[in-house]
Design a protein around this motif. Structure first.
Motif, PDB file in Angstrom:
ATOM      1  N   GLN A  66      25.932   6.252  21.517  1.00 26.11           N
ATOM      2  CA  GLN A  66      26.144   5.720  20.202  1.00 26.11           C
ATOM      3  C   GLN A  66      25.910   6.710  19.014  1.00 26.11           C
ATOM      4  OE1 GLN A  66      24.664   1.394  19.446  1.00 26.11           O
ATOM      5  NE2 GLN A  66      23.340   2.211  21.097  1.00 26.11           N
ATOM      6  N   PHE A  67      26.837   6.770  17.976  1.00 26.07           N
ATOM      7  CA  PHE A  67      26.695   7.611  16.934  1.00 26.07           C
ATOM      8  C   PHE A  67      26.851   6.814  15.560  1.00 26.07           C
ATOM      9  CE2 PHE A  67      28.820  10.271  20.497  1.00 26.07           C
ATOM     10  CZ  PHE A  67      27.826  11.312  20.518  1.00 26.07           C
ATOM     11  N   GLU A  68      25.952   6.983  14.616  1.00 26.67           N
ATOM     12  CA  GLU A  68      26.162   6.468  13.338  1.00 26.67           C
ATOM     13  C   GLU A  68      27.060   7.326  12.501  1.00 26.67           C
ATOM     14  OE1 GLU A  68      22.923   4.607  10.677  1.00 26.67           O
ATOM     15  OE2 GLU A  68      23.092   6.809  10.392  1.00 26.67           O
ATOM     16  N   VAL A  78      28.360   4.614   7.355  1.00 26.75           N
ATOM     17  CA  VAL A  78      29.542   3.876   6.956  1.00 26.75           C
ATOM     18  C   VAL A  78      30.246   3.260   8.184  1.00 26.75           C
ATOM     19  CG1 VAL A  78      30.266   5.108   4.931  1.00 26.75           C
ATOM     20  CG2 VAL A  78      31.291   5.925   7.142  1.00 26.75           C
ATOM     21  N   GLY A  79      29.608   3.455   9.296  1.00 27.11           N
ATOM     22  CA  GLY A  79      30.328   2.730  10.668  1.00 27.11           C
ATOM     23  C   GLY A  79      29.545   3.606  11.883  1.00 27.11           C
ATOM     24  N   MET A  80      30.185   3.114  13.173  1.00 27.20           N
ATOM     25  CA  MET A  80      29.410   3.764  14.314  1.00 27.20           C
ATOM     26  C   MET A  80      30.509   4.009  15.039  1.00 27.20           C
ATOM     27  SD  MET A  80      25.829   2.520  14.658  1.00 27.20           S
ATOM     28  CE  MET A  80      25.772   2.864  16.460  1.00 27.20           C
ATOM     29  N   THR A  81      30.097   5.173  16.145  1.00 28.79           N
ATOM     30  CA  THR A  81      31.410   5.237  17.142  1.00 28.79           C
ATOM     31  C   THR A  81      30.652   5.133  18.434  1.00 28.79           C
ATOM     32  OG1 THR A  81      30.966   7.651  17.284  1.00 28.79           O
ATOM     33  CG2 THR A  81      32.729   6.710  15.879  1.00 28.79           C
ATOM     34  N   ILE A  82      31.142   4.755  19.593  1.00 30.31           N
ATOM     35  CA  ILE A  82      30.491   4.589  20.698  1.00 30.31           C
ATOM     36  C   ILE A  82      31.040   5.333  22.011  1.00 30.31           C
ATOM     37  CG2 ILE A  82      29.298   3.004  22.563  1.00 30.31           C
ATOM     38  CD1 ILE A  82      29.267   1.057  20.102  1.00 30.31           C
ATOM     39  N   LEU A  83      30.540   5.939  22.940  1.00 28.91           N
ATOM     40  CA  LEU A  83      31.186   6.599  24.257  1.00 28.91           C
ATOM     41  C   LEU A  83      30.538   5.631  25.360  1.00 28.91           C
ATOM     42  CD1 LEU A  83      31.342  10.412  23.239  1.00 28.91           C
ATOM     43  CD2 LEU A  83      33.314   8.664  23.497  1.00 28.91           C
ATOM     44  N   ALA A  92      35.299   8.579  29.370  1.00 26.71           N
ATOM     45  CA  ALA A  92      34.396   7.546  28.537  1.00 26.71           C
ATOM     46  C   ALA A  92      35.537   6.815  27.761  1.00 26.71           C
ATOM     47  CB  ALA A  92      33.321   8.310  27.531  1.00 26.71           C
ATOM     48  N   GLU A  93      35.178   5.422  27.620  1.00 30.56           N
ATOM     49  CA  GLU A  93      35.814   4.560  26.537  1.00 30.56           C
ATOM     50  C   GLU A  93      35.221   4.680  25.168  1.00 30.56           C
ATOM     51  OE1 GLU A  93      37.207   0.069  25.953  1.00 30.56           O
ATOM     52  OE2 GLU A  93      35.446   0.263  27.637  1.00 30.56           O
ATOM     53  N   PHE A  94      36.067   4.923  24.281  1.00 27.41           N
ATOM     54  CA  PHE A  94      35.934   4.883  22.865  1.00 27.41           C
ATOM     55  C   PHE A  94      35.944   3.821  22.198  1.00 27.41           C
ATOM     56  CE2 PHE A  94      37.242   5.434  18.444  1.00 27.41           C
ATOM     57  CZ  PHE A  94      36.113   6.447  17.872  1.00 27.41           C
ATOM     58  N   VAL A  95      34.772   3.308  21.428  1.00 25.28           N
ATOM     59  CA  VAL A  95      34.759   2.155  20.381  1.00 25.28           C
ATOM     60  C   VAL A  95      34.397   2.625  19.304  1.00 25.28           C
ATOM     61  CG1 VAL A  95      33.739  -0.163  20.343  1.00 25.28           C
ATOM     62  CG2 VAL A  95      34.042   0.931  22.549  1.00 25.28           C
ATOM     63  N   ILE A  96      34.810   1.894  18.343  1.00 28.11           N
ATOM     64  CA  ILE A  96      34.385   2.198  16.886  1.00 28.11           C
ATOM     65  C   ILE A  96      34.363   0.879  16.047  1.00 28.11           C
ATOM     66  CG2 ILE A  96      36.882   2.526  16.174  1.00 28.11           C
ATOM     67  CD1 ILE A  96      35.924   4.697  14.221  1.00 28.11           C
ATOM     68  N   VAL A  97      33.318   0.918  15.129  1.00 29.41           N
ATOM     69  CA  VAL A  97      33.374  -0.029  13.860  1.00 29.41           C
ATOM     70  C   VAL A  97      33.065   0.565  12.470  1.00 29.41           C
ATOM     71  CG1 VAL A  97      30.943  -0.708  14.596  1.00 29.41           C
ATOM     72  CG2 VAL A  97      32.264  -2.518  13.481  1.00 29.41           C
ATOM     73  N   LEU A  98      33.514   0.265  11.602  1.00 25.54           N
ATOM     74  CA  LEU A  98      33.297   0.832  10.137  1.00 25.54           C
ATOM     75  C   LEU A  98      33.059  -0.435   9.528  1.00 25.54           C
ATOM     76  CD1 LEU A  98      36.612   3.052   9.659  1.00 25.54           C
ATOM     77  CD2 LEU A  98      34.056   3.758  10.244  1.00 25.54           C
ATOM     78  N   ALA A  99      32.289  -0.152   8.550  1.00 21.61           N
ATOM     79  CA  ALA A  99      31.649  -1.208   7.649  1.00 21.61           C
ATOM     80  C   ALA A  99      33.058  -1.574   6.848  1.00 21.61           C
ATOM     81  CB  ALA A  99      30.915  -0.525   6.442  1.00 21.61           C
ATOM     82  N   PRO A 100      33.223  -2.872   6.586  1.00 25.41           N
ATOM     83  CA  PRO A 100      34.453  -3.458   6.027  1.00 25.41           C
ATOM     84  C   PRO A 100      35.026  -2.959   4.555  1.00 25.41           C
ATOM     85  CG  PRO A 100      33.010  -5.111   6.862  1.00 25.41           C
ATOM     86  CD  PRO A 100      32.010  -3.926   6.993  1.00 25.41           C
ATOM     87  N   GLU A 101      33.877  -2.494   3.867  1.00 26.11           N
ATOM     88  CA  GLU A 101      34.028  -2.046   2.462  1.00 26.11           C
ATOM     89  C   GLU A 101      34.626  -0.661   2.575  1.00 26.11           C
ATOM     90  OE1 GLU A 101      29.720  -1.687   3.205  1.00 26.11           O
ATOM     91  OE2 GLU A 101      31.192  -3.275   3.488  1.00 26.11           O
ATOM     92  N   GLU A 102      34.448   0.183   3.645  1.00 24.35           N
ATOM     93  CA  GLU A 102      34.696   1.636   4.293  1.00 24.35           C
ATOM     94  C   GLU A 102      36.154   1.774   4.923  1.00 24.35           C
ATOM     95  OE1 GLU A 102      33.040   3.364   2.388  1.00 24.35           O
ATOM     96  OE2 GLU A 102      31.409   2.287   1.993  1.00 24.35           O
ATOM     97  N   ARG A 103      36.768   0.698   5.012  1.00 22.27           N
ATOM     98  CA  ARG A 103      38.154   0.954   5.732  1.00 22.27           C
ATOM     99  C   ARG A 103      39.099   1.351   4.727  1.00 22.27           C
ATOM    100  NH1 ARG A 103      36.800  -4.651   8.842  1.00 22.27           N
ATOM    101  NH2 ARG A 103      35.058  -3.922  10.085  1.00 22.27           N
ATOM    102  N   GLY A 104      40.271   2.152   5.411  1.00 18.18           N
ATOM    103  CA  GLY A 104      41.460   2.442   4.582  1.00 18.18           C
ATOM    104  C   GLY A 104      40.869   3.726   3.948  1.00 18.18           C
ATOM    105  N   LYS A 105      39.978   4.325   4.378  1.00 23.39           N
ATOM    106  CA  LYS A 105      39.490   5.909   3.646  1.00 23.39           C
ATOM    107  C   LYS A 105      40.030   6.918   4.388  1.00 23.39           C
ATOM    108  CE  LYS A 105      36.262   3.250   0.365  1.00 23.39           C
ATOM    109  NZ  LYS A 105      34.816   3.172   0.307  1.00 23.39           N
ATOM    110  N   GLY A 106      40.324   6.705   5.640  1.00 15.74           N
ATOM    111  CA  GLY A 106      40.698   7.973   6.312  1.00 15.74           C
ATOM    112  C   GLY A 106      39.422   8.014   7.378  1.00 15.74           C
ATOM    113  N   TYR A 107      38.444   7.166   7.190  1.00 15.44           N
ATOM    114  CA  TYR A 107      37.095   7.449   8.119  1.00 15.44           C
ATOM    115  C   TYR A 107      37.351   7.230   9.813  1.00 15.44           C
ATOM    116  CZ  TYR A 107      34.873   7.338   3.682  1.00 15.44           C
ATOM    117  OH  TYR A 107      34.249   7.675   2.405  1.00 15.44           O
TER     118      TYR A 107
END
Length: 189
Positions: A66-68, A78-83, A92-107
């Motif tokens: 996991q990465f913050e 502003v989010g997390m990624t997981i391998l 590896a399978e990639f998974v991502i979650v971004l904070a709702p207020e941080e979406r749409g910013k290219g993150y």
């Protein structure tokens, strides 16, 4: 009070850091946002007890990296990624979650790209793949920018707004990732 992020790899706007236990309530809130639940194709939110127990199980699991995701401008998570690593095939399978207020910013694109840099240049993985629901056009666009390519389809394997939809499979090889590697740049290579 939260601890300061432990930065592992810097990009242009974002960095990858170590997950922090004191941030677990925020991670849990992001994961249970209705748009996140929808994007994963789930129908139900996850309880705090299940998430907290999962964190403890995952901390020492070499197969679950996991990465913050940290915004460099203000050091805010502003989010997390997981391998989810398969050590036998070096994939590896990639998974991502971004904070709702941080979406749409290219993150999403930058954090996926940084995670691929880590996967290929540090973890020496051969391939990273993901599943994305076909109606999630913003996600698909971000993954393409990071270097993922469409590689298959699971017909009617997910749900979007209560309707069965296809899941697209996307994968990336080291040569698919655009631009210079953040890992190699950090090492002066």
């Amino acid at each position: 009070m939260t601890t300061e992020p432990h930065i592992l790899l810097k990009g242009d706007m974002l960095a990858l850091g170590m997950p922090r236990q004191d941030m677990l309530p925020k991670y849990h809130a992001w994961e249970n946002d209705p748009r996140t639940v929808l994007g994963y194709g789930n129908q139900w939110a996850q309880s705090w007890e299940v998430r907290a127990a999962g964190y403890e199980r995952q901390r020492g699991n070499q197969r679950f990296q996991q990465f913050e995701v940290v915004r460099l401008a203000d050091n805010e998570a502003v989010g997390m990624t997981i391998l989810e690593v398969n050590p036998h095939s070096r994939t590896a399978e990639f998974v991502i979650v971004l904070a709702p207020e941080e979406r749409g910013k290219g993150y999403a694109a930058e954090s996926a790209r940084l995670t691929l840099d880590w996967a290929f240049d540090i973890a020496a993985l051969r391939m990273v793949w993901l599943k994305v629901l076909e109606p999630n056009r913003a996600g698909i666009t971000a993954y393409r920018k990071a270097g993922f390519r469409e590689s298959g389809r699971l017909r009617k394997a997910g749900y979007w707004l209560g309707e069965p939809v296809d899941e697209l499979l996307m994968d990336a090889l080291p040569e698919d990732v655009p631009g210079p590697s953040a890992v190699r740049s950090a090492l002066g290579d």
